[in-house]
Design a protein around this motif. Sequence first.
Motif, PDB file in Angstrom:
ATOM      1  N   LYS A 196      24.862  40.169  43.682  1.00 21.92           N
ATOM      2  CA  LYS A 196      23.803  39.803  42.750  1.00 21.92           C
ATOM      3  C   LYS A 196      24.272  39.703  41.299  1.00 21.92           C
ATOM      4  O   LYS A 196      23.481  39.389  40.412  1.00 21.92           O
ATOM      5  CB  LYS A 196      22.653  40.817  42.854  1.00 21.92           C
ATOM      6  CG  LYS A 196      21.981  40.816  44.224  1.00 21.92           C
ATOM      7  CD  LYS A 196      20.865  41.851  44.292  1.00 21.92           C
ATOM      8  CE  LYS A 196      20.218  41.852  45.674  1.00 21.92           C
ATOM      9  NZ  LYS A 196      19.136  42.861  45.781  1.00 21.92           N
ATOM     10  N   ASN A 197      25.554  39.975  41.048  1.00 25.04           N
ATOM     11  CA  ASN A 197      26.077  39.871  39.692  1.00 25.04           C
ATOM     12  C   ASN A 197      26.188  38.399  39.287  1.00 25.04           C
ATOM     13  O   ASN A 197      26.948  37.636  39.872  1.00 25.04           O
ATOM     14  CB  ASN A 197      27.448  40.538  39.601  1.00 25.04           C
ATOM     15  CG  ASN A 197      28.052  40.444  38.210  1.00 25.04           C
ATOM     16  OD1 ASN A 197      27.335  40.244  37.227  1.00 25.04           O
ATOM     17  ND2 ASN A 197      29.365  40.581  38.125  1.00 25.04           N
ATOM     18  N   LYS A 198      25.413  37.987  38.289  1.00 25.18           N
ATOM     19  CA  LYS A 198      25.381  36.584  37.874  1.00 25.18           C
ATOM     20  C   LYS A 198      26.676  36.151  37.196  1.00 25.18           C
ATOM     21  O   LYS A 198      26.983  34.960  37.149  1.00 25.18           O
ATOM     22  CB  LYS A 198      24.198  36.347  36.934  1.00 25.18           C
ATOM     23  CG  LYS A 198      22.839  36.548  37.604  1.00 25.18           C
ATOM     24  CD  LYS A 198      21.696  36.292  36.625  1.00 25.18           C
ATOM     25  CE  LYS A 198      20.351  36.481  37.303  1.00 25.18           C
ATOM     26  NZ  LYS A 198      19.217  36.250  36.374  1.00 25.18           N
ATOM     27  N   ASP A 199      27.438  37.110  36.673  1.00 26.59           N
ATOM     28  CA  ASP A 199      28.675  36.781  35.959  1.00 26.59           C
ATOM     29  C   ASP A 199      29.910  37.112  36.783  1.00 26.59           C
ATOM     30  O   ASP A 199      30.999  37.309  36.240  1.00 26.59           O
ATOM     31  CB  ASP A 199      28.716  37.552  34.631  1.00 26.59           C
ATOM     32  CG  ASP A 199      27.560  37.183  33.718  1.00 26.59           C
ATOM     33  OD1 ASP A 199      27.237  35.982  33.645  1.00 26.59           O
ATOM     34  OD2 ASP A 199      26.983  38.097  33.092  1.00 26.59           O
ATOM     35  N   LYS A 200      29.769  37.176  38.086  1.00 25.98           N
ATOM     36  CA  LYS A 200      30.892  37.558  38.942  1.00 25.98           C
ATOM     37  C   LYS A 200      32.019  36.536  38.852  1.00 25.98           C
ATOM     38  O   LYS A 200      31.798  35.330  38.751  1.00 25.98           O
ATOM     39  CB  LYS A 200      30.422  37.699  40.390  1.00 25.98           C
ATOM     40  CG  LYS A 200      29.740  36.467  40.959  1.00 25.98           C
ATOM     41  CD  LYS A 200      29.054  36.789  42.273  1.00 25.98           C
ATOM     42  CE  LYS A 200      28.232  35.596  42.756  1.00 25.98           C
ATOM     43  NZ  LYS A 200      27.436  35.919  43.938  1.00 25.98           N
ATOM     44  N   VAL A 201      33.222  37.057  38.885  1.00 25.29           N
ATOM     45  CA  VAL A 201      34.425  36.229  38.899  1.00 25.29           C
ATOM     46  C   VAL A 201      35.045  36.331  40.283  1.00 25.29           C
ATOM     47  O   VAL A 201      35.193  37.429  40.826  1.00 25.29           O
ATOM     48  CB  VAL A 201      35.430  36.690  37.823  1.00 25.29           C
ATOM     49  CG1 VAL A 201      36.741  35.916  37.949  1.00 25.29           C
ATOM     50  CG2 VAL A 201      34.826  36.512  36.433  1.00 25.29           C
ATOM     51  N   LEU A 202      35.382  35.206  40.839  1.00 21.78           N
ATOM     52  CA  LEU A 202      35.963  35.160  42.186  1.00 21.78           C
ATOM     53  C   LEU A 202      37.316  34.471  42.151  1.00 21.78           C
ATOM     54  O   LEU A 202      37.477  33.427  41.528  1.00 21.78           O
ATOM     55  CB  LEU A 202      35.031  34.391  43.128  1.00 21.78           C
ATOM     56  CG  LEU A 202      35.613  34.061  44.514  1.00 21.78           C
ATOM     57  CD1 LEU A 202      35.675  35.316  45.370  1.00 21.78           C
ATOM     58  CD2 LEU A 202      34.813  32.974  45.199  1.00 21.78           C
ATOM     59  N   ILE A 203      38.279  35.069  42.823  1.00 18.10           N
ATOM     60  CA  ILE A 203      39.544  34.403  43.117  1.00 18.10           C
ATOM     61  C   ILE A 203      39.634  34.300  44.631  1.00 18.10           C
ATOM     62  O   ILE A 203      39.427  35.279  45.343  1.00 18.10           O
ATOM     63  CB  ILE A 203      40.750  35.177  42.552  1.00 18.10           C
ATOM     64  CG1 ILE A 203      40.682  35.228  41.021  1.00 18.10           C
ATOM     65  CG2 ILE A 203      42.056  34.529  42.992  1.00 18.10           C
ATOM     66  CD1 ILE A 203      41.809  36.019  40.387  1.00 18.10           C
ATOM     67  N   GLU A 216      29.300  28.549  45.190  1.00 19.13           N
ATOM     68  CA  GLU A 216      29.183  28.405  43.749  1.00 19.13           C
ATOM     69  C   GLU A 216      30.543  28.006  43.187  1.00 19.13           C
ATOM     70  O   GLU A 216      31.540  27.927  43.923  1.00 19.13           O
ATOM     71  CB  GLU A 216      28.734  29.737  43.120  1.00 19.13           C
ATOM     72  CG  GLU A 216      27.370  30.198  43.600  1.00 19.13           C
ATOM     73  CD  GLU A 216      27.005  31.542  42.978  1.00 19.13           C
ATOM     74  OE1 GLU A 216      26.239  32.272  43.586  1.00 19.13           O
ATOM     75  OE2 GLU A 216      27.499  31.833  41.874  1.00 19.13           O
ATOM     76  N   ASN A 217      30.618  27.714  41.874  1.00 21.06           N
ATOM     77  CA  ASN A 217      31.908  27.445  41.259  1.00 21.06           C
ATOM     78  C   ASN A 217      32.788  28.663  41.376  1.00 21.06           C
ATOM     79  O   ASN A 217      32.360  29.800  41.217  1.00 21.06           O
ATOM     80  CB  ASN A 217      31.729  27.091  39.779  1.00 21.06           C
ATOM     81  CG  ASN A 217      30.982  25.781  39.601  1.00 21.06           C
ATOM     82  OD1 ASN A 217      31.143  24.869  40.396  1.00 21.06           O
ATOM     83  ND2 ASN A 217      30.168  25.691  38.557  1.00 21.06           N
ATOM     84  N   ILE A 218      34.062  28.458  41.660  1.00 22.20           N
ATOM     85  CA  ILE A 218      34.968  29.575  41.893  1.00 22.20           C
ATOM     86  C   ILE A 218      36.180  29.464  40.986  1.00 22.20           C
ATOM     87  O   ILE A 218      36.563  28.404  40.518  1.00 22.20           O
ATOM     88  CB  ILE A 218      35.422  29.636  43.377  1.00 22.20           C
ATOM     89  CG1 ILE A 218      36.150  28.338  43.769  1.00 22.20           C
ATOM     90  CG2 ILE A 218      34.265  29.905  44.299  1.00 22.20           C
ATOM     91  CD1 ILE A 218      36.696  28.363  45.169  1.00 22.20           C
ATOM     92  N   ASP A 219      36.801  30.601  40.733  1.00 22.23           N
ATOM     93  CA  ASP A 219      38.055  30.659  39.987  1.00 22.23           C
ATOM     94  C   ASP A 219      39.166  30.856  40.990  1.00 22.23           C
ATOM     95  O   ASP A 219      39.026  31.617  41.936  1.00 22.23           O
ATOM     96  CB  ASP A 219      38.048  31.841  39.006  1.00 22.23           C
ATOM     97  CG  ASP A 219      36.889  31.751  38.040  1.00 22.23           C
ATOM     98  OD1 ASP A 219      36.075  32.691  38.029  1.00 22.23           O
ATOM     99  OD2 ASP A 219      36.779  30.743  37.334  1.00 22.23           O
TER     100      ASP A 219
END
Length: 294
Positions: A271-278, A289-292
């Motif tokens: 639920k973290n709206k600012d989550k960063v994903l690798i 969603e958009n991913i890093d």
Amino acid sequence: MKNYYRTEYLVNINNRIKTHDNFVILWVGGGLCGQIRKYILGKYIEKKYNKKVKYDINWYKYNGLDDRKKFNRNFDLLKIFPDLDFEIANDYEINIYKSCFRFDLNPLYQFNDLLLEYKNVYLDGTPYDKNCFYEIKEIIKNKIDFETYLNDKLDDKNKYVLNEIRNCNSVAIHVRRGDFAIYGIIEDEYYINSINEMIKNIKEPKFFIFSDDIDYVKNNIIKKLSKTVLFYIVDINDNDKGYFDLFLMMNCKHQIASNGSFGYYAYCFNKNKDKVLITPEGMRDYYIENIDKI
């Protein structure tokens, strides 16, 4: 002659199916994430095609193991979410549908035409539609609420880890090995590079490591990290309580994913709206969603 009698038998059985018995049966197998995926697909089919859906869970009765035949795969979905409208097909229905209406494409993603053309369908394998999450997101949000169903079931060890996760800049790392040895395992450098990338972009991250092979992680990944890296190895849940690991992972603020569905659903329900994903590059299309990525 044998084929003639078999065909006659199937035709006679088919003629006994009543109009209200026209529905879709979905085969269900694998771990919790596979069960969630089939539930979501079933709700999607009911909404989009106006068809009743039932589920075949006999795999857990007759197989119930991972691909290496080492770890149990239990049907945990209704144990965690007892209020789901998840109707299980009986053996009579399953036998008829598998004999007469079974479709097993490889991979079974393009199933739309089948549902438009046929009244009765048994979908084997792993059918999926990337639009499922978008189409029934409110159903998922209301029905699959880990917080409501699992928060009170956590033991003291899991509560401690959850508290740690929520009170720091937590990053979940999922290192899946086990049966992925069959399909190809991600190189250690991916995790090491991803950790270093997170350190560059996230303030004071703490890494929570989940794996089905913790000893390998300790000997081959952790030993190569800088001594300044903060990490916590989560090894408190056995294979039969993997859904606690999933719950802990989805509570982390950020994530380094593996090439399996476990990390995918941890990300989807985060639920973290600012989550960063690798994520591994080959997993790009599986995330919603958009991913890093590195």
